[in-house]
Design an enzyme around this catalytic site. Structure first.
Site, mmCIF file in Angstrom:
data_model
loop_
_atom_site.group_PDB
_atom_site.id
_atom_site.type_symbol
_atom_site.label_atom_id
_atom_site.label_comp_id
_atom_site.label_asym_id
_atom_site.label_seq_id
_atom_site.Cartn_x
_atom_site.Cartn_y
_atom_site.Cartn_z
ATOM 1 N N CYS A 394 59.041 93.522 52.112
ATOM 2 C CA CYS A 394 59.986 92.769 51.277
ATOM 3 C C CYS A 394 61.434 93.147 51.615
ATOM 4 O O CYS A 394 61.951 92.735 52.648
ATOM 5 C CB CYS A 394 59.658 92.988 49.806
ATOM 6 S SG CYS A 394 60.469 91.799 48.706
ATOM 7 N N HIS A 526 54.220 91.387 49.947
ATOM 8 C CA HIS A 526 53.813 92.710 49.452
ATOM 9 C C HIS A 526 52.327 92.901 49.769
ATOM 10 O O HIS A 526 51.468 92.734 48.893
ATOM 11 C CB HIS A 526 54.054 92.812 47.945
ATOM 12 C CG HIS A 526 55.477 93.015 47.566
ATOM 13 N ND1 HIS A 526 56.061 94.253 47.447
ATOM 14 C CD2 HIS A 526 56.455 92.116 47.300
ATOM 15 C CE1 HIS A 526 57.332 94.125 47.106
ATOM 16 N NE2 HIS A 526 57.599 92.837 47.017
ATOM 17 N N GLU A 528 50.619 95.452 50.044
ATOM 18 C CA GLU A 528 49.970 96.558 49.333
ATOM 19 C C GLU A 528 49.127 96.074 48.160
ATOM 20 O O GLU A 528 48.163 96.739 47.764
ATOM 21 C CB GLU A 528 51.010 97.572 48.843
ATOM 22 C CG GLU A 528 51.935 97.088 47.730
ATOM 23 C CD GLU A 528 53.203 96.413 48.212
ATOM 24 O OE1 GLU A 528 54.185 96.368 47.453
ATOM 25 O OE2 GLU A 528 53.207 95.915 49.357
#
Length: 555
Positions: A394, A526, A528
């Protein structure tokens, strides 16, 4: 073993906490969910948060930790990340209910006249709204399958004023759904007093008494302590709190959060809940989770990955990033250690060299505002020049683009987030975000949120990592790469824009070719959020694999 599945309504498990906060209610709930899933049951989860914010999207990371974004674009509590990782399934906006959201919905209904002029009160209107949110979790999904079990965690601690409407609502759910379909689990602290050398049960007794006073009788009590709670003490708690002895379980601190399902299973909590709710079941299938624990406890090496951020005083601000790094380690059968690096330390070349001298790879995570930006850029420059594997997320991608632009001769390159009047805005405000940035529209819930598709360049490193050219990732941002500078940046620095939105207008991935740098990748998304401990994300797996090679090259 064949599943003994009989027709039955959805069962609801409510997890409350007592004595103190931060006991691990979320991990306890997620671990129970994992055990029930491993027994062949369809499980979904929900967090009921008693704060007045509509969602955590505008909350300070130092106060609340990370914001976890779901596929459908909800900004939710970090516990939903634990739920998704332990269940290995995607949750939705319905999985996070706050007091703010409840009150907003009720007030909107009142304004529309839906209450027909009645006085709107906490009981029944607020509690009815909470009950609707809980019971909606038991509805069939788009495939027509209803969950076997809904686990709802109530945030806060029994006795908090803010939690009272939620506790009253779940008491009423027991009445409406039927007692045979409801189980209450209370997670409580059993403190150890060093001077006397004793574990004390009185706080738990008082906490359960408080819970019983509002009409909720726990079916099971999970005792949190820094050591094993002896059987005699569990029997005492069962007697004083009027709970079956089988329902009182000890959950001491574990070496890893991934050990908690094994701990609860060894205490037969899943067995007890299955009997209590008359659930269909099979034996726990430990194949996948057992392989994970083997990687956790018997790694064949280790690497150190530095997270360069500005919220590192509260590691929970980057919880999913840290867990994704560790999952990358599990995938490579090594221990991936996280080193927290304050971005301010990397503003100078000397500072970056000192801060990153003992890491094998770097992650530049997301964030907001201009504090620490030059430090992130300094870390990026160090990683680029020293061939240190790097993954940008990001804001990390945006900083990489700024660093590449400056390398290409655009010395004033910046972002309109940091300087609204930047002369060379290589990162600019997305058109649909300008009203929010200028203050003309709300900040909360207005970013580009949730899952969006991207198309990756054939032959790119990211396409190699994903094993595909069409991918989808979750997003949370207001700013984007300014397309007016893309060609100039590539020509001057060699940075490749290797993935975009399907229409080619929004940059989603950048990288340096492998002949320039072994692993230098960033995404506007993102990734993750989609990592699982049992199934690492390709970009984090690629980072750990590259870090291992970098480590081998140094030794």
């Amino acid at each position: 073993m064949a599943t003994n599945r009989a027709k039955s309504s959805t069962k609801y498990i409510f997890v409350t906490g007592g004595v103190a906060s931060s006991l691990g209610k979320g991990l306890t709930a997620a671990s129970l969910g994992q055990l029930l899933s491993s027994r062949g049951l369809r499980v979904t989860m929900q967090k009921l948060d008693p704060y007045l914010n509509v969602d955590p999207g505008t909350m300070n990371p130092f106060e609340h930790g990370e914001v976890f974004v779901t596929e459908d674009g909800a900004e939710t509590d970090l516990d939903l990340g634990h739920y998704e990782r332990f269940l290995d399934r995607n949750l939705s906006a319905a999985g996070n209910v706050t007091t703010g959201k409840v009150y907003s919905n009720v007030i909107a209904k009142e304004r529309r006249g839906e209450f027909l002029g009645k006085t709107v009160q906490v009981i029944p209107h607020i509690t009815d709204e909470i009950k609707s949110a809980v019971l909606a979790m038991g509805q069939p999904d788009k495939n027509g399958q209803a969950p076997d079990v809904v686990i709802s965690e109530i945030g806060g601690t029994v006795g908090d004023i803010e939690s009272q409407p939620f506790l009253e609502a779940i008491r009423q759910v027991r009445h409406e759904a039927g007692r045979e379909n409801i189980a209450f689990i209370h997670v409580s602290l059993v403190p150890y007093l060093a001077p006397s050398g004793e574990l004390k049960t009185k706080p738990t007794q008082h906490s359960v008494a408080e819970l019983r006073s509002i009409g909720i009788v726990p079916d099971a009590i999970v005792l949190r302590a820094d050591r094993e709670v002896p059987q005699a003490m569990k029997s005492k708690i069962a007697l004083m709190c009027d709970v079956d002895e089988d329902g009182v379980v000890s959950c001491p601190d574990a070496p890893s959060i991934y050990d908690i399902p094994k701990v609860l299973h060894s205490q037969h909590l899943d067995n007890y809940i299955i009997r209590r709710l008359n659930l269909p079941f099979r034996d726990v299938d430990w194949t996948t989770w057992g392989n994970l624990l083997e990687s956790v406890h018997n790694p064949q090496g280790e690497v150190t990955i530095g997270i360069v951020g500005k919220y590192i005083d509260l590691p929970d601000a980057y919880l999913s990033v840290a867990e994704a790094i560790r999952a990358g380690g599990f995938g490579a059968n090594v221990r991936a250690n996280v080193k927290w690096v304050a971005s301010d330390e990397c503003e100078t070349e000397k500072g970056a060299a000192e801060a990153l001298k003992d890491v094998d790879g770097v992650v530049i995570p997301g964030g907001f505002g201009n504090r620490g930006i030059e430090g992130k850029i300094g870390a990026i420059t160090y990683a680029r020049k020293n061939k240190l594997p790097l993954l940008g997320i990001c804001l990390g991608l945006q900083c990489i683009v700024i660093e590449a632009a400056r390398t290409a001769g655009l010395t004033d390159a910046s972002s309109t987030e940091f300087d609204a009047n930047a002369s060379t805005p290589v990162i600019s405000t997305m058109e649909e975000q300008k009203a929010a940035v200028s203050g003309e529209a709300d900040l909360g819930g207005t970013m580009r949120l949730g899952a969006y598709p991207a198309r990756l360049a054939e032959g790119s490193l990211v396409a190699e990592m994903y094993g595909a050219t069409d991918v989808s990732e979750r997003h949370r941002h207001r700013y984007e790469v300014n397309n007016a500078y893309r060609e100039q940046i590539t020509e001057g620095s060699g940075l490749q824009f290797s993935g975009t939105s399907p229409d080619g207008t929004l940059v989603e991935f950048v990288e340096y070719p492998k002949d320039v740098h072994p692993y230098f990748v960033a995404t506007q998304a993102h990734p993750e959020y989609k990592s699982r401990p049992t199934r690492s994300h390709p970009l984090f797996q690629g980072l750990v694999d590259a870090a291992l090679k970098h480590q081998a090259g140094r030794s």
